[in-house]
Design a protein around this motif. Structure first.
Motif, mmCIF file in Angstrom:
data_model
loop_
_atom_site.group_PDB
_atom_site.id
_atom_site.type_symbol
_atom_site.label_atom_id
_atom_site.label_comp_id
_atom_site.label_asym_id
_atom_site.label_seq_id
_atom_site.Cartn_x
_atom_site.Cartn_y
_atom_site.Cartn_z
ATOM 1 N N UNK A 1 0.836 -1.200 0.000
ATOM 2 C CA UNK A 1 0.000 0.000 0.000
ATOM 3 C C UNK A 1 0.878 1.261 0.000
ATOM 4 N N UNK A 2 1.837 1.290 -0.909
ATOM 5 C CA UNK A 2 2.865 2.334 -0.911
ATOM 6 C C UNK A 2 2.615 3.421 -1.940
ATOM 7 N N UNK A 3 1.350 3.619 -2.337
ATOM 8 C CA UNK A 3 1.041 4.628 -3.340
ATOM 9 C C UNK A 3 1.450 6.030 -2.945
ATOM 10 N N UNK A 4 1.423 6.352 -1.650
ATOM 11 C CA UNK A 4 1.808 7.694 -1.211
ATOM 12 C C UNK A 4 3.253 8.007 -1.576
ATOM 13 N N UNK A 5 4.091 6.981 -1.684
ATOM 14 C CA UNK A 5 5.483 7.203 -2.080
ATOM 15 C C UNK A 5 5.583 7.726 -3.510
ATOM 16 N N UNK A 6 4.550 7.479 -4.292
ATOM 17 C CA UNK A 6 4.557 7.848 -5.705
ATOM 18 C C UNK A 6 3.554 8.945 -6.037
ATOM 19 N N UNK A 7 2.914 9.543 -5.020
ATOM 20 C CA UNK A 7 2.006 10.654 -5.263
ATOM 21 C C UNK A 7 0.627 10.262 -5.722
#
Length: 535
Positions: free
Chosen positions: A329-335
């Motif tokens: 769930x690392x979408x925040x790392x990519x905006x």
């Protein structure tokens, strides 16, 4: 990040040449179709010509004048009918670089299991989209003849710019025919010189005829194109035409059985001496501000994307969201949203093994996420198996988030300078001339840029090194199938990867799959077309 300035010329992309209600259901688009071309009155306005030019470019990015959730193609998903994404699907999902988790998506399972047919909607979509580009280009050229411009009283700056406009459109048509040559080995051939109207069906051009046409077109238009880096961002210049010529010559042995590596090297040198420069950071090429950060002078030809004004579900949006891990769930790392597209994309075991073979362990291009994940993918539906990567981003180089949280601001670099470095090295290795020291130097420059301490010497310059180096530098950019075919590793069984041939560990596939089939709908629409061998 809303990039209005960059996109002003692009905003009315389809409105000048196509209507919102046009549909392409027979995948045999021809110039003069009444539901594509707007009234002649449009072109009495000098401003309409730049809008029409934007319309031809727009087909590379947009699927409809109504936005990303609509398409002027029927019978295919709006997202997957986008030009760049269709191209990406055929060049990447069929190879060792990508696994798409959602095999219920129409056509995907056939592509990544090497079992596609002439009814595959993703194959049909790219065929139709490329020929639609040809139709748009032909109509622009029909509407911009000297005679018509005179009859409409068109003068001033637009008249001065028209030779460059027409050259750019001929480049875009050549690009579409290049993709037809590369993927299908043939195409229905239509230019602005042919009769208009939907009843006209172009003759079939074979590989040699397409090759000769693309080569002659590019050589003819280069004098009228803007010098490298002197055109508006997003529009083609001489560098883009040189790049397409270099690509044509690099693959000439595959296309027409002729070694043209010296010609490839010549046009690589043209690009290398024309002012393009490597970004100091590899990942800047794949960020939301790659139109304005240091990657701007590395990207030779982009396809535009914007979270607000040029929305599409093309490769950058698919790749940024698709690389988000199911459990990470690392979408925040990519905006983008934390869940992204919940593990839609992973890489194969073969891909991971190349990155982990000792040559690229500390390389910035190695963005593998391996923790708590097995390398192997025995069940494609298991989104927690297989490694994932973090190459693409909707974050800027200064740490800001893009203007939207799903459709991204990141442009798709169809051509960039790093590829030219690798093409030079390959053309040299295959007998095209040049200098071994220069070839080695270019590879080492890419490795140094990526903070890789494992520099090579002349004795290391082999086909094995080059095909791996191309994967490391260019993965998920839409080149892999073409590369594997050229290196003799796509079909057959000497080089396998997960799910090639519909087996977890990979199986041999027949040589006829080096090309895709002509869609059955296109065969039905145009009796001049014939099916590729094996289908």
């Amino acid at each position: 990040m809303k990039r209005i300035t960059k996109l002003n010329w692009f905003l009315m992309s389809f409105l000048a040449l196509i209507t919102a209600t046009s549909c392409i259901d027979d995948l045999d688009v021809q110039p003069g179709d009444p539901d594509i071309i707007l009234a002649d009155d449009l072109f009495k306005d000098p401003d309409a010509y730049k809008q029409a030019l934007a319309g031809v470019y727009g087909n590379l990015a947009l699927t409809s004048a109504e936005g990303p959730d609509a398409s002027n193609f029927t019978g295919i998903d709006e997202g997957t009918s986008q030009y760049g994404r269709g191209l990406w699907n055929l060049q990447e999902i069929t190879t060792d670089e990508a696994i798409w988790s959602w095999e219920t998506d129409a056509g995907v399972a056939e592509l990544q299991r090497s079992s596609w047919t002439a009814d595959n909607p993703l194959v049909s979509g790219l065929f139709g989209r490329a020929m639609f580009e040809v139709a748009l280009a032909n109509e622009f050229l029909n509407q911009t003849t000297e005679e018509l411009l005179d009859s409409r009283g068109i003068t001033g700056q637009v008249r001065t710019d028209m030779p460059a406009f027409r050259a750019e459109v001929r480049f875009l048509r050549s690009l579409a025919y290049f993709h037809m040559l590369d993927l299908f080995g043939k195409a229905p051939f239509v230019t602005e010189e042919d009769p208009g109207g939907s009843d006209y069906k172009g003759p079939e051009y074979n590989s040699q005829q397409l090759f000769d046409y693309i080569e002659s077109e590019l050589l003819a238009i280069i004098p009228d194109m803007k010098d490298p880096l002197q055109n508006e961002y997003g529009r083609a210049d001489k560098g883009a035409a040189w790049m397409l010529l270099a690509k044509l010559y690099l693959n000439a042995e595959v296309y027409v059985g002729q070694a043209r590596y010296s010609d490839c090297l010549t046009y690589c040198e043209q690009i290398l001496n024309s002012g393009f420069t490597l970004s100091p950071e590899y990942l800047y090429n794949f960020m939301a501000d790659n139109d304005s950060n240091a990657a701007r002078n590395e990207i030779i030809f982009p396809v535009l994307s914007d979270g607000i004004t040029t929305q599409n579900y093309g490769p950058p949006t698919m790749l940024v969201n698709g690389q988000v891990g199911n459990t990470e769930r690392n979408g925040a790392d990519f905006g983008v949203q934390a869940v992204g597209w919940t593990g839609a994309m992973r890489v194969t075991q073969r891909f991971s093994q190349i990155f982990l073979n000792g040559s690229y362990d500390t390389d910035d291009r190695n963005t593998l996420i391996t923790e708590n994940r097995p390398m192997e993918i025995f069940d494609i539906a298991d989104r927690d198996s297989g490694y994932i990567i973090q190459k693409w981003s909707n974050m800027t180089s200064t740490g800001e988030t893009g203007s939207a949280n799903e459709i991204v601001d990141t442009d798709y670099p169809m051509f960039r300078l790093a590829d030219v470095y690798l093409m030079y090295a390959e053309a040299h290795l295959r007998g095209g001339g040049g200098s071994v020291d220069t070839a080695v130097g270019y590879i080492n420059e890419l490795r140094t840029r990526a903070n890789n301490p494992n520099l090579i010497t002349a004795t290391d310059l082999t086909e094995e090194l080059l095909i791996n180096e191309r994967l490391v530098e260019l993965h998920w950019e839409g080149h892999r199938r073409q590369d594997l075919v050229r290196f003799g590793r796509f079909s057959g069984g000497t080089y396998n990867w997960s799910w090639k041939g519909n087996a977890p560990s990979g199986l041999s596939i027949p040589a006829f799959r080096d090309l895709f089939p002509i869609p059955n709908a296109s065969l039905a629409a145009n009796p001049n077309l014939s099916q590729n061998e094996g289908y």
